[in-house]
Motif scaffolding. Structure first.
Motif, PDB file in Angstrom:
ATOM      1  N   PRO A 170      44.889   6.667  -3.265  1.00 26.76           N
ATOM      2  CA  PRO A 170      44.612   7.958  -3.084  1.00 26.76           C
ATOM      3  C   PRO A 170      43.342   8.545  -3.758  1.00 26.76           C
ATOM      4  CG  PRO A 170      46.385   8.390  -4.338  1.00 26.76           C
ATOM      5  CD  PRO A 170      46.209   6.801  -4.133  1.00 26.76           C
ATOM      6  N   ARG A 171      42.482   9.372  -3.192  1.00 29.50           N
ATOM      7  CA  ARG A 171      41.521   9.709  -3.911  1.00 29.50           C
ATOM      8  C   ARG A 171      41.829  10.738  -4.895  1.00 29.50           C
ATOM      9  NH1 ARG A 171      35.866   9.888  -2.816  1.00 29.50           N
ATOM     10  NH2 ARG A 171      36.162   9.070  -0.642  1.00 29.50           N
ATOM     11  N   ILE A 172      41.571  10.852  -6.198  1.00 28.39           N
ATOM     12  CA  ILE A 172      42.145  11.845  -7.003  1.00 28.39           C
ATOM     13  C   ILE A 172      41.105  12.610  -7.850  1.00 28.39           C
ATOM     14  CG2 ILE A 172      44.202  10.404  -7.361  1.00 28.39           C
ATOM     15  CD1 ILE A 172      42.906   9.765 -10.196  1.00 28.39           C
ATOM     16  N   ALA A 173      41.478  13.771  -8.179  1.00 27.04           N
ATOM     17  CA  ALA A 173      40.384  14.518  -8.979  1.00 27.04           C
ATOM     18  C   ALA A 173      40.278  14.076 -10.394  1.00 27.04           C
ATOM     19  CB  ALA A 173      40.781  16.093  -9.193  1.00 27.04           C
ATOM     20  N   VAL A 174      39.091  14.468 -11.155  1.00 24.71           N
ATOM     21  CA  VAL A 174      38.762  14.119 -12.437  1.00 24.71           C
ATOM     22  C   VAL A 174      39.465  14.644 -13.449  1.00 24.71           C
ATOM     23  CG1 VAL A 174      37.009  13.598 -14.104  1.00 24.71           C
ATOM     24  CG2 VAL A 174      36.657  13.028 -11.896  1.00 24.71           C
ATOM     25  N   GLU A 175      40.688  14.444 -13.997  1.00 17.07           N
ATOM     26  CA  GLU A 175      41.290  15.210 -14.745  1.00 17.07           C
ATOM     27  C   GLU A 175      42.384  14.358 -15.583  1.00 17.07           C
ATOM     28  OE1 GLU A 175      43.212  18.325 -12.546  1.00 17.07           O
ATOM     29  OE2 GLU A 175      44.698  16.861 -11.299  1.00 17.07           O
ATOM     30  N   PRO A 176      42.848  14.892 -16.668  1.00 18.27           N
ATOM     31  CA  PRO A 176      43.675  14.080 -17.397  1.00 18.27           C
ATOM     32  C   PRO A 176      45.151  13.972 -16.721  1.00 18.27           C
ATOM     33  CG  PRO A 176      43.465  16.166 -18.547  1.00 18.27           C
ATOM     34  CD  PRO A 176      42.227  15.870 -17.501  1.00 18.27           C
ATOM     35  N   PRO A 177      46.293  13.390 -17.130  1.00 17.35           N
ATOM     36  CA  PRO A 177      47.799  13.672 -16.406  1.00 17.35           C
ATOM     37  C   PRO A 177      48.057  14.963 -16.837  1.00 17.35           C
ATOM     38  CG  PRO A 177      47.544  11.342 -17.329  1.00 17.35           C
ATOM     39  CD  PRO A 177      46.113  12.283 -17.704  1.00 17.35           C
ATOM     40  N   PRO A 178      48.969  15.675 -16.093  1.00 19.25           N
ATOM     41  CA  PRO A 178      49.296  16.973 -16.837  1.00 19.25           C
ATOM     42  C   PRO A 178      50.280  16.956 -17.950  1.00 19.25           C
ATOM     43  CG  PRO A 178      50.209  16.530 -14.506  1.00 19.25           C
ATOM     44  CD  PRO A 178      49.387  15.281 -15.109  1.00 19.25           C
ATOM     45  N   GLU A 179      49.865  17.967 -18.768  1.00 23.45           N
ATOM     46  CA  GLU A 179      50.427  17.936 -20.294  1.00 23.45           C
ATOM     47  C   GLU A 179      51.753  17.421 -20.411  1.00 23.45           C
ATOM     48  OE1 GLU A 179      50.254  20.991 -24.196  1.00 23.45           O
ATOM     49  OE2 GLU A 179      49.376  21.466 -22.155  1.00 23.45           O
ATOM     50  N   GLY A 185      51.875   5.704 -16.939  1.00 27.05           N
ATOM     51  CA  GLY A 185      52.114   6.549 -15.431  1.00 27.05           C
ATOM     52  C   GLY A 185      53.421   6.018 -14.835  1.00 27.05           C
ATOM     53  N   LYS A 186      53.931   7.258 -14.499  1.00 24.39           N
ATOM     54  CA  LYS A 186      55.204   7.197 -13.714  1.00 24.39           C
ATOM     55  C   LYS A 186      55.270   7.419 -12.229  1.00 24.39           C
ATOM     56  CE  LYS A 186      57.284   7.031 -17.917  1.00 24.39           C
ATOM     57  NZ  LYS A 186      57.910   5.738 -18.423  1.00 24.39           N
ATOM     58  N   GLY A 187      53.976   7.048 -11.889  1.00 27.53           N
ATOM     59  CA  GLY A 187      53.881   7.029 -10.211  1.00 27.53           C
ATOM     60  C   GLY A 187      52.249   6.833 -10.049  1.00 27.53           C
ATOM     61  N   THR A 188      52.013   6.594  -8.865  1.00 24.65           N
ATOM     62  CA  THR A 188      50.694   5.947  -8.576  1.00 24.65           C
ATOM     63  C   THR A 188      49.547   7.142  -9.005  1.00 24.65           C
ATOM     64  OG1 THR A 188      51.238   4.680  -6.734  1.00 24.65           O
ATOM     65  CG2 THR A 188      49.067   5.450  -6.798  1.00 24.65           C
ATOM     66  N   VAL A 189      49.643   8.290  -8.797  1.00 28.75           N
ATOM     67  CA  VAL A 189      48.685   9.303  -9.186  1.00 28.75           C
ATOM     68  C   VAL A 189      48.573   9.497 -10.575  1.00 28.75           C
ATOM     69  CG1 VAL A 189      48.051  11.701  -8.994  1.00 28.75           C
ATOM     70  CG2 VAL A 189      48.768  10.423  -6.922  1.00 28.75           C
ATOM     71  N   GLN A 193      45.208   8.816 -12.783  1.00 20.99           N
ATOM     72  CA  GLN A 193      44.843   9.581 -13.752  1.00 20.99           C
ATOM     73  C   GLN A 193      44.630   9.348 -15.138  1.00 20.99           C
ATOM     74  OE1 GLN A 193      47.614  12.794 -13.045  1.00 20.99           O
ATOM     75  NE2 GLN A 193      46.250  13.983 -11.844  1.00 20.99           N
ATOM     76  N   SER A 194      45.754   8.461 -15.570  1.00 26.42           N
ATOM     77  CA  SER A 194      45.674   7.920 -16.934  1.00 26.42           C
ATOM     78  C   SER A 194      44.466   6.806 -17.288  1.00 26.42           C
ATOM     79  CB  SER A 194      46.915   7.260 -17.443  1.00 26.42           C
ATOM     80  OG  SER A 194      47.881   8.289 -17.586  1.00 26.42           O
ATOM     81  N   GLY A 195      44.371   5.873 -15.934  1.00 27.75           N
ATOM     82  CA  GLY A 195      43.412   4.974 -16.031  1.00 27.75           C
ATOM     83  C   GLY A 195      42.140   5.416 -16.085  1.00 27.75           C
TER      84      GLY A 195
END
Length: 260
Positions: A170-179, A185-189, A193-195
């Motif tokens: 999917p298309r994601i926003a530029v941001e780090p994974p939630p605190e 990663g524990k899921g695709t998004v 985000q991490s990568g």
């Protein structure tokens, strides 16, 4: 007032500057087909919303990394403000900074403008990171010379390429994974985000470390551009953020070349 125009690959910034104070800023998407009349209508409306008369513009300075825009922006300057603009990169423009490269003309106007502004604000050897369509890393010596740099794909460009080339991502926003989520990663998004985000932090820190080792002296790292603040919060490699660095450089170069 001075109208400073900074043309990037994605957006154009129009800034009205009084002395050295930036009074107003407006942005419009970069479109090389936009005519001088279209610029004039949009700029006139933007200024009217702030209660600024077009007669307030006494001079214009332009830096562009999209050469196709210059013809119509020159037309805008002549018809809207009745002035001949100073174009960074044009023959005879004095930067007050030597460009110590085999072919100085290869360096983008925005990079020289940033270098001029940074050298006037911070002493010593500098690395300037500009987060734009491309992310650029530029080196200025303590003596005030432009010494070269690095060009990397911008993070949004990298994300778009990933989204377009991988059918299931999917298309994601530029941001780090939630605190608290960590890097793994524990899921695709989460994995994306991490990568994308931490991978880009790694790129910044890795390039800065290698550049500093090559310079061989302490350096100050300054960041500018839309994502500068976000990345500075997550990396000790960046010491200062100045979102107005390019406009400040345009003001300085204009002052140096002004014909009173």
């Amino acid at each position: 007032m001075l109208l400073a125009i900074d043309v990037g690959n994605t957006n154009i910034m129009f800034a009205l500057v009084e002395g050295e104070a930036i009074r107003w800023r407006w942005r419009i998407a970069t479109d090389s087909k936009r005519t001088a009349d279209e610029y004039a209508v949009w700029l006139n409306q933007s200024m009217q919303m702030e209660g600024v008369e077009r007669s307030a513009i006494r001079d214009v300075v332009i830096a562009s990394v999209v050469p196709q825009t210059l013809f119509n922006l020159r037309g805008l300057s002549r018809r809207f403000a009745n002035v001949e603009p100073l174009v960074v990169g044009a023959p005879g423009v004095d930067y007050g900074m030597p460009v110590n490269l085999p072919n100085p003309a290869e360096v983008g106007a925005d990079r020289i403008v940033n270098a001029v502004a940074a050298h006037l604000q911070w002493p010593g050897d500098l690395i300037i990171i500009d987060f734009g369509t491309a992310t650029t890393f530029d080196v200025v010596s303590a003596a005030g010379g432009y010494e070269g740099g690095v060009i990397a794909p911008g993070i949004n460009l990298s994300m778009d390429a990933l989204y377009q080339a991988a059918a299931k991502l999917p298309r994601i926003a530029v941001e780090p994974p939630p605190e608290g989520r960590g890097v793994i990663g524990k899921g695709t998004v989460h994995a994306m985000q991490s990568g994308v985000f931490w991978g880009y932090v790694g790129l910044i820190e890795g390039l800065v470390k290698r550049m500093q080792a090559e310079i061989g002296r302490p350096t100050t790292v300054i960041a500018t551009g839309g994502l500068a603040t976000l990345f500075s919060r997550h990396s000790d490699a960046i010491q200062h953020v100045d979102p107005d660095l390019t406009v400040k450089g345009l003001v300085r170069i204009h002052a140096r070349n002004r014909k009173d």
